[in-house]
Design a protein around this motif. Sequence first.
Motif, short mmCIF file in Angstrom:
data_model
loop_
_atom_site.label_atom_id
_atom_site.label_comp_id
_atom_site.label_asym_id
_atom_site.label_seq_id
_atom_site.Cartn_x
_atom_site.Cartn_y
_atom_site.Cartn_z
N ALA A 292 -7.41 13.17 50.21
CA ALA A 292 -8.70 13.32 49.53
C ALA A 292 -8.63 14.48 48.55
N LEU A 293 -9.04 14.21 47.31
CA LEU A 293 -8.97 15.22 46.26
C LEU A 293 -10.33 15.83 45.93
N ASP A 294 -11.35 14.97 45.83
CA ASP A 294 -12.64 15.44 45.36
C ASP A 294 -13.70 14.38 45.67
N ILE A 295 -14.94 14.71 45.36
CA ILE A 295 -16.02 13.75 45.45
C ILE A 295 -16.77 13.81 44.12
N ASP A 296 -17.06 12.64 43.54
CA ASP A 296 -17.68 12.66 42.22
C ASP A 296 -19.21 12.73 42.34
N ASP A 297 -19.88 12.78 41.21
CA ASP A 297 -21.33 12.99 41.21
C ASP A 297 -22.10 11.78 41.72
N GLU A 298 -21.43 10.65 41.90
CA GLU A 298 -22.08 9.48 42.48
C GLU A 298 -21.87 9.41 43.99
N GLY A 299 -21.04 10.32 44.52
CA GLY A 299 -20.78 10.35 45.95
C GLY A 299 -19.54 9.58 46.36
N PHE A 300 -18.75 9.08 45.40
CA PHE A 300 -17.53 8.36 45.72
C PHE A 300 -16.41 9.36 46.00
N LEU A 301 -15.63 9.09 47.04
CA LEU A 301 -14.51 9.96 47.39
C LEU A 301 -13.31 9.61 46.53
N GLU A 302 -12.71 10.61 45.91
CA GLU A 302 -11.53 10.40 45.09
C GLU A 302 -10.30 10.78 45.91
N VAL A 303 -9.36 9.82 46.05
CA VAL A 303 -8.18 10.04 46.88
C VAL A 303 -6.92 9.68 46.10
N LEU A 304 -5.82 10.31 46.50
CA LEU A 304 -4.51 10.04 45.92
C LEU A 304 -3.67 9.35 46.98
N ASP A 305 -3.29 8.07 46.73
CA ASP A 305 -2.50 7.37 47.74
C ASP A 305 -1.01 7.69 47.57
N ARG A 306 -0.19 7.14 48.45
CA ARG A 306 1.23 7.50 48.47
C ARG A 306 2.01 6.92 47.30
N THR A 307 1.40 6.01 46.57
CA THR A 307 2.06 5.46 45.38
C THR A 307 1.75 6.30 44.14
N GLY A 308 0.89 7.32 44.31
CA GLY A 308 0.51 8.17 43.19
C GLY A 308 -0.73 7.69 42.45
N GLU A 309 -1.37 6.64 42.99
CA GLU A 309 -2.58 6.11 42.35
C GLU A 309 -3.81 6.85 42.87
N ILE A 310 -4.70 7.22 41.94
CA ILE A 310 -5.98 7.83 42.33
C ILE A 310 -7.01 6.71 42.48
N ARG A 311 -7.63 6.67 43.65
CA ARG A 311 -8.61 5.62 43.94
C ARG A 311 -9.98 6.25 44.19
N LYS A 312 -11.02 5.45 43.97
CA LYS A 312 -12.37 5.85 44.34
C LYS A 312 -12.79 5.03 45.56
N VAL A 313 -13.14 5.74 46.63
CA VAL A 313 -13.52 5.08 47.87
C VAL A 313 -15.05 5.04 47.95
N ILE A 314 -15.58 3.85 48.10
CA ILE A 314 -17.04 3.68 48.13
C ILE A 314 -17.54 3.56 49.57
N SER A 315 -16.91 2.71 50.35
CA SER A 315 -17.30 2.51 51.75
C SER A 315 -16.03 2.23 52.53
N ALA A 316 -15.75 3.05 53.53
CA ALA A 316 -14.49 2.88 54.26
C ALA A 316 -14.56 3.57 55.61
N ASP A 317 -13.60 3.24 56.44
CA ASP A 317 -13.40 3.94 57.70
C ASP A 317 -12.26 4.92 57.48
N ILE A 318 -12.50 6.19 57.81
CA ILE A 318 -11.50 7.23 57.55
C ILE A 318 -11.08 7.88 58.88
N GLU A 319 -9.78 7.98 59.07
CA GLU A 319 -9.23 8.68 60.24
C GLU A 319 -8.51 9.94 59.76
N LEU A 320 -8.81 11.05 60.41
CA LEU A 320 -8.17 12.32 60.06
C LEU A 320 -6.73 12.36 60.57
#
Length: 320
Positions: A292-320
């Motif tokens: 997890a990198l950041d959260i944008d002003d709309e509340g979407f979580l910005e994450v960097l996956d292992r392929t190097g792609e930055i994704r916006k997560v809207i609704s998901a199950d997250i495990e620490l």
Amino acid sequence: MSNMKQEILKLLKNDRFISGQEMADRLGVSRTAVWKNMNALKREGYRIESVTSKGYHLTGHPRYISPTSLEMLVAQSELFSHVQYLPTIGSTQIEAMQKLEHHDGAYMVVAEEQTNGRGRFNREWASPKNRGLYLSLVLRPNIPISEIIRFNLFISLAISKSIDQAFRIESGIKWPNDIYIDKRKVSGFLTEVVSESGVINAIICGIGINIFEDEDIMDLPNATSIEREMDVNVDMDLDDFMEKLIRNIEHYYHRFLNEPFSAIREEWKSRAIVFNKELRITETGESYMAKALDIDDEGFLEVLDRTGEIRKVISADIEL
């Protein structure tokens, strides 16, 4: 006059001795009526000291949510108009849903026990009697359905801050709907909506908080309770906690209706526990590892996956 038990409790909470006669005079009732309601408060769990020639003094609070105190808080609320308090129910969320046609405005349903409590993704939420807070809020914002993501962020702040303020604990938020203390989950909430033509008519927000130790909860590998985490020198005052929770919900709900997420973004981030960690993210059947990198002003979580792609997560199950 409102409920007499509420009026007597207000007088007792002035933190001084007060005689039965003074209470009777101030309330315009007999001393027998005062005595009967005093005993009713004792049955709810209030510890009330009685000293000859001095009167009554409140020395301790119930070990569970007091219906009298809760009704008093709702009566004073600018947001909530009604509370239903139940000894046991299948699910406060279902009960709150079923009351939509019968109650206007905002209200809440509270139960001492749920026999069919549930969380996100229809997972079971253990709800043993008098061990936790099991509460569903009904709110009527009349906003676009897309705003529900933002709602979750505001309400998570209200819950986390209330726990910290009441019990002197440092809690954190796991996006989007969980509250953690020291890597263990202490609270979660489920948000459901009733909408028409893309506009929300009602939000039904079910909140579960593990307050006391219980085998069913403690057997779960990542669960904890307020009782386990708080300092032994801190008083477990659930009246105070419910007051803080309701006030914080009112505060952040008002801000949700009137401010963008950017207004609380930094405050929310200061409590977030997901950043700069490897997370397992599951959404729409896909599971992947990301940071997890950041959260944008709309509340979407910005994450960097292992392929190097930055994704916006809207609704998901997250495990620490």
